[in-house]
Design a protein around this motif. Structure first.
Motif, PDB file in Angstrom:
ATOM      1  N   VAL A 131     -21.288 111.747  30.186  1.00  0.00           N
ATOM      2  CA  VAL A 131     -20.098 112.592  30.165  1.00  0.00           C
ATOM      3  C   VAL A 131     -19.584 112.715  31.592  1.00  0.00           C
ATOM      4  O   VAL A 131     -20.327 112.535  32.556  1.00  0.00           O
ATOM      5  CB  VAL A 131     -20.380 114.003  29.610  1.00  0.00           C
ATOM      6  N   ASN A 132     -18.312 113.003  31.707  1.00  0.00           N
ATOM      7  CA  ASN A 132     -17.718 113.348  32.989  1.00  0.00           C
ATOM      8  C   ASN A 132     -16.551 114.277  32.708  1.00  0.00           C
ATOM      9  O   ASN A 132     -16.293 114.602  31.550  1.00  0.00           O
ATOM     10  CB  ASN A 132     -17.284 112.090  33.749  1.00  0.00           C
ATOM     11  N   ASN A 232      -9.068 109.140  38.017  1.00  0.00           N
ATOM     12  CA  ASN A 232      -9.646 107.904  37.488  1.00  0.00           C
ATOM     13  C   ASN A 232     -11.140 107.822  37.772  1.00  0.00           C
ATOM     14  O   ASN A 232     -11.909 107.299  36.956  1.00  0.00           O
ATOM     15  CB  ASN A 232      -8.931 106.686  38.073  1.00  0.00           C
ATOM     16  N   ARG A 233     -11.566 108.347  38.924  1.00  0.00           N
ATOM     17  CA  ARG A 233     -13.005 108.356  39.215  1.00  0.00           C
ATOM     18  C   ARG A 233     -13.725 109.269  38.232  1.00  0.00           C
ATOM     19  O   ARG A 233     -14.767 108.914  37.682  1.00  0.00           O
ATOM     20  CB  ARG A 233     -13.281 108.835  40.642  1.00  0.00           C
ATOM     21  N   PHE A 234     -13.159 110.429  37.989  1.00  0.00           N
ATOM     22  CA  PHE A 234     -13.792 111.367  37.064  1.00  0.00           C
ATOM     23  C   PHE A 234     -13.725 110.873  35.614  1.00  0.00           C
ATOM     24  O   PHE A 234     -14.388 111.435  34.745  1.00  0.00           O
ATOM     25  CB  PHE A 234     -13.130 112.736  37.175  1.00  0.00           C
ATOM     26  N   ALA A 235     -12.953 109.819  35.364  1.00  0.00           N
ATOM     27  CA  ALA A 235     -12.848 109.266  34.010  1.00  0.00           C
ATOM     28  C   ALA A 235     -13.725 108.048  33.790  1.00  0.00           C
ATOM     29  O   ALA A 235     -13.972 107.672  32.636  1.00  0.00           O
ATOM     30  CB  ALA A 235     -11.393 108.901  33.705  1.00  0.00           C
ATOM     31  N   THR A 236     -14.194 107.415  34.855  1.00  0.00           N
ATOM     32  CA  THR A 236     -14.929 106.161  34.708  1.00  0.00           C
ATOM     33  C   THR A 236     -16.262 106.134  35.431  1.00  0.00           C
ATOM     34  O   THR A 236     -17.077 105.253  35.173  1.00  0.00           O
ATOM     35  CB  THR A 236     -14.090 104.974  35.253  1.00  0.00           C
ATOM     36  N   TYR A 238     -20.003 106.852  37.233  1.00  0.00           N
ATOM     37  CA  TYR A 238     -21.346 107.311  36.895  1.00  0.00           C
ATOM     38  C   TYR A 238     -21.644 108.665  37.534  1.00  0.00           C
ATOM     39  O   TYR A 238     -22.450 109.437  37.038  1.00  0.00           O
ATOM     40  CB  TYR A 238     -22.394 106.293  37.351  1.00  0.00           C
ATOM     41  N   GLY A 239     -21.004 108.963  38.679  1.00  0.00           N
ATOM     42  CA  GLY A 239     -21.277 110.193  39.410  1.00  0.00           C
ATOM     43  C   GLY A 239     -20.671 111.397  38.721  1.00  0.00           C
ATOM     44  O   GLY A 239     -19.454 111.472  38.547  1.00  0.00           O
ATOM     45  N   GLN A 240     -21.498 112.341  38.340  1.00  0.00           N
ATOM     46  CA  GLN A 240     -21.013 113.541  37.652  1.00  0.00           C
ATOM     47  C   GLN A 240     -20.806 114.658  38.671  1.00  0.00           C
ATOM     48  O   GLN A 240     -21.756 115.053  39.357  1.00  0.00           O
ATOM     49  CB  GLN A 240     -22.012 113.973  36.583  1.00  0.00           C
ATOM     50  N   PRO A 241     -19.602 115.197  38.799  1.00  0.00           N
ATOM     51  CA  PRO A 241     -19.324 116.221  39.817  1.00  0.00           C
ATOM     52  C   PRO A 241     -19.739 117.619  39.382  1.00  0.00           C
ATOM     53  O   PRO A 241     -18.984 118.578  39.486  1.00  0.00           O
ATOM     54  CB  PRO A 241     -17.806 116.111  39.986  1.00  0.00           C
ATOM     55  N   GLY A 281     -31.835 112.441  44.986  1.00  0.00           N
ATOM     56  CA  GLY A 281     -31.047 112.108  46.161  1.00  0.00           C
ATOM     57  C   GLY A 281     -29.847 111.259  45.840  1.00  0.00           C
ATOM     58  O   GLY A 281     -29.332 110.536  46.688  1.00  0.00           O
ATOM     59  N   SER A 282     -29.373 111.351  44.598  1.00  0.00           N
ATOM     60  CA  SER A 282     -28.288 110.470  44.182  1.00  0.00           C
ATOM     61  C   SER A 282     -27.618 111.026  42.944  1.00  0.00           C
ATOM     62  O   SER A 282     -28.264 111.640  42.090  1.00  0.00           O
ATOM     63  CB  SER A 282     -28.820 109.065  43.877  1.00  0.00           C
ATOM     64  N   ASP A 283     -26.310 110.798  42.834  1.00  0.00           N
ATOM     65  CA  ASP A 283     -25.595 111.129  41.598  1.00  0.00           C
ATOM     66  C   ASP A 283     -25.960 110.174  40.474  1.00  0.00           C
ATOM     67  O   ASP A 283     -25.628 110.425  39.319  1.00  0.00           O
ATOM     68  CB  ASP A 283     -24.080 111.066  41.824  1.00  0.00           C
TER      69      ASP A 283
END
Length: 685
Positions: A131-132, A232-236, A238-241, A281-283
């Motif tokens: 999910v994002n 677009n980043r939040f839509a595609t 792997y990193g979840q904010p 240590g990583s998203d």
């Protein structure tokens, strides 16, 4: 998303509440089981999904909620979770209502999937539960809400306001709020104990954004420069904010003064090492994923459809999230599938054997067109179907190391005539025939994907792709390289034989392609020694600048990706998972010239152009002009040499997987299965 739409949703919700209060027939009518196959004349603002108030208003009904009958047993698998309340209390006040593709699904079963190792070929299965804030619809054109209920921009794209769902909960039942977004950025991304150097992808023109929670459901992100592509980043991506503040803050010195003491009692160096044993240590969610052993190894809460509940050296196991925020149009909480089993299989032949034996429910990553005949031939025996989908970012690139630690080899590689010779020596038509079954198109490597941006030209995508061995040999001679002893191998300027070590991973490159390129370059006097390694080994060596060349699928270059992340445009022309070229140039730039190797003028210019490109709305005249200039510089320098693009790739699914439909595209750039809503897949009983 406009303010008017937000107001409209609030009004719709108010009208529904008034109808319920008044005891109207609309409030008591059962909702129609809308599907994509049968919309019953009901459509929402966004494709194939609705906000709850919107759906009830348009369907003239009140949706009641149902749960998976096995959810109690699944919840018991999740370490740290307590007893469950009613499903209506576990859902947000405004759950996302999903229209299944074909039918309302059945609960139950285990989806069987494959990866190569702990973090090797895992992103495909990650995308099933991912999910994002937003998501691309399966048309790959429309950004739709997911975790976010809505969003809006200010006039100059420097402030993004995101509205979350009231009552949304983490997988352990704790409220998910805007503070979890602030915690992710302020206390993890910008904390030098977690990230000694802030990841460049979360800086904007070299500066951080400001993340604020103005209410429990409202997040405001303020950027130092216009950043229109971040949606677009939040839509595609792997990193979840967002990260579970309630869970991770117990290990964070800012929130727990005893965190260092507690960490050392548990055998960690300090609080950051303790926290990172969970956060990694990583998203990237599964790097490294903690082995779930011991009484104090709790599951990290998530918002995803499934949560990792068990991990061993041979695989992972996931159980459905009892607090997942989606329901179908009949009110059933998603996901339908109870569990996901991920088995690590490094060997390609074993992988294909498991597929053809019918042991795998679904797979698309790390199966290539060269596997298609075998998979197709065994469809009936294995009880599955394999389709071919257009592939974006599959053009395998070859990049000799232009900042090599070996100064002599670096000098050879930096001679442009040498790289031009390498490109001309490749028979792309044969690669297309042998590797891609004539389903692709010979293309040069570009930092933007054909068909996803308007500014690419045929001249750029076909630059120096003609197969011309004699011209390649002439360029080799112009570069000053000779075979003085007549053994068929050129000598380096220091007299040693010119040998290129081609280290690769079959996750990113078809094996046959490496063998063909070895022979093509051997024909012009370059000895190529090939060696297959795991993707973990490949990435570690590449990112340490220890390889003679890098080669992988040229992903991360679609229009939506480069609108918010210029990684493919600037050194090292890729990220950790797909490293490109110019690591010494990148080090020089990020260190202000104190480390690495000073880049040439064209590289410095690309840095400047890329910074401007990302600040412009995609598709604008200025954006297209700058994009075309960036591509032209890349192509003329051959920092990456392309092979065959626009191929098709296999996507297999077993016949008992319901609500599966053929993909619009097979690509990491839209995060594999994410646009196709795998949470509405089900296993037919």
């Amino acid at each position: 998303m406009s303010k008017e739409r937000n107001l409209g949703l609030l009004l719709s919700a108010s009208l529904v509440a008034l109808a319920v209060t008044a005891g109207s027939s609309a409030a008591t009518a059962a909702c129609p089981a809308v599907t994509v196959a049968d919309s019953m004349g009901i459509s929402g603002e966004f494709p194939q999904q609705f906000e709850l108030a919107e759906f009830q208003s348009k369907a003239n009904c009140e949706l009641s909620f149902s749960e998976n009958p096995s959810i109690g047993d699944l919840n018991a698998m999740i370490t740290g979770n307590g007893a469950l309340g009613p499903v209506a209390e576990r859902l947000p006040a405004e759950p996302l209502v999903v229209a299944p593709y074909n039918e309302i699904g059945q609960y139950g079963g285990t989806l069987e999937g494959l990866a190569k190792a702990t973090e090797s070929g895992t992103s495909d299965l990650l995308s099933l539960r991912h999910v994002n804030l937003m998501r691309y619809a399966d048309d790959l054109q429309t950004v739709v809400p997911n975790i976010a209920q809505s969003w809006s921009w200010n006039d100059d794209y420097t402030q993004l306001t995101v509205e979350l769902r009231e009552g949304h909960k983490w997988s352990d039942g704790t409220p998910f709020t805007a503070e979890d977004v602030v915690f992710w950025y302020e206390d993890l991304i910008l904390n030098d104990k977690i990230y000694p150097k802030t990841p460049g992808r979360w800086l904007f023109a070299g500066n951080p954004m400001k993340v604020e929670a103005s209410s429990p459901t409202t997040v405001t992100m303020t950027f130092p420069v216009p950043t229109p592509g971040i949606v677009n980043r939040f839509a595609t991506d792997y990193g979840q904010p967002f990260q579970p503040k309630h869970f991770l803050s117990k290990m964070h010195i800012k929130y727990n003064p005893d965190a260092d003491k507690m960490a050392k009692e548990k055998g960690f160096e300090d609080w950051a090492a303790w926290l990172n044993s969970y956060y990694g240590g990583s998203d990237w969610k599964d790097v490294p994923s903690p082995m779930l052993k011991g009484t104090d190894r709790q599951v990290v809460p998530t918002l995803e459809s499934h949560i990792v509940v068990e991990e061993t050296a041979t695989g992972r196991h996931m159980a459905a999230n009892p607090y997942f925020h989606m329901v179908d149009t009949a009110g059933n909480q998603l996901p339908y599938i109870n569990e996901i089993n991920e088995t690590y299989v490094a060997d390609k032949e074993v992988q294909n054997l498991k597929i053809t034996n019918g042991e795998v429910t679904y797979k698309q990553q790390a199966i290539f067109i060269e596997d298609f005949p075998l998979l197709k031939e065994n469809e009936e025996r294995g009880g599955y179907q394999v389709d071919l989908a257009p592939a974006i970012g599959e053009n395998v690139f070859l990049a000799v190391n232009l900042t090599h630690k070996d100064e002599v080899l670096r000098g050879v590689f930096n001679n442009l005539k040498f790289r031009e010779a390498l490109s001309l020596a490749i028979d792309r038509d044969e690669i297309n025939e042998v590797v891609y079954l004539d389903q692709g198109t010979p293309l040069q490597a570009t930092p933007a994907a054909p068909g996803t941006v308007p500014f690419l030209t045929d001249e750029q995508t076909t630059y120096l792709i003609d197969y011309d061995v004699e011209k390649a040999k002439a360029l080799i001679a112009e570069a000053g390289l000779k075979d003085s002893d007549g053994d068929g191998v050129l000598e380096r300027p220091d007299g040693k034989p010119l040998i290129i070590r081609m280290v690769y991973s079959s996750q990113g490159v078809p094996v046959k392609l490496t063998e063909l390129v070895r022979d093509y370059w051997g024909a012009i006097g370059i000895r190529v020694d090939i060696k297959e390694v795991t993707s973990d080994e490949y990435r570690a060596d590449a990112n340490n600048n220890d390889l003679d060349m890098t080669l992988w699928k040229n992903d991360g270059i679609s229009g939506p990706t480069i609108s918010q992340d210029v990684t493919s445009m600037i050194p090292p022309f890729g990220d950790y998972f797909n490293p490109g070229n110019g690591f010494g140039w990148a080090a020089w730039t990020t260190s202000g010239g104190s480390e690495g190797i000073e880049p040439p003028a064209d590289v410095k210019k690309v840095y400047q152009l890329a910074e401007r490109f990302i600040q412009l709305p995609t598709g604008s005249d200025e954006s297209n002009k700058i994009g075309a200039e960036i591509v032209d510089i890349h192509v003329k320098n051959l920092w990456k040499i392309g092979t065959v693009g626009k191929p098709v790739g296999p996507v297999m699914h077993r016949n008992d997987l319901g609500n599966f439909k053929p993909y619009t595209a097979k690509t990491y750039d839209y995060y594999w299965a994410y646009p196709y809503r795998p949470n509405q897949w089900f296993l037919k009983q």
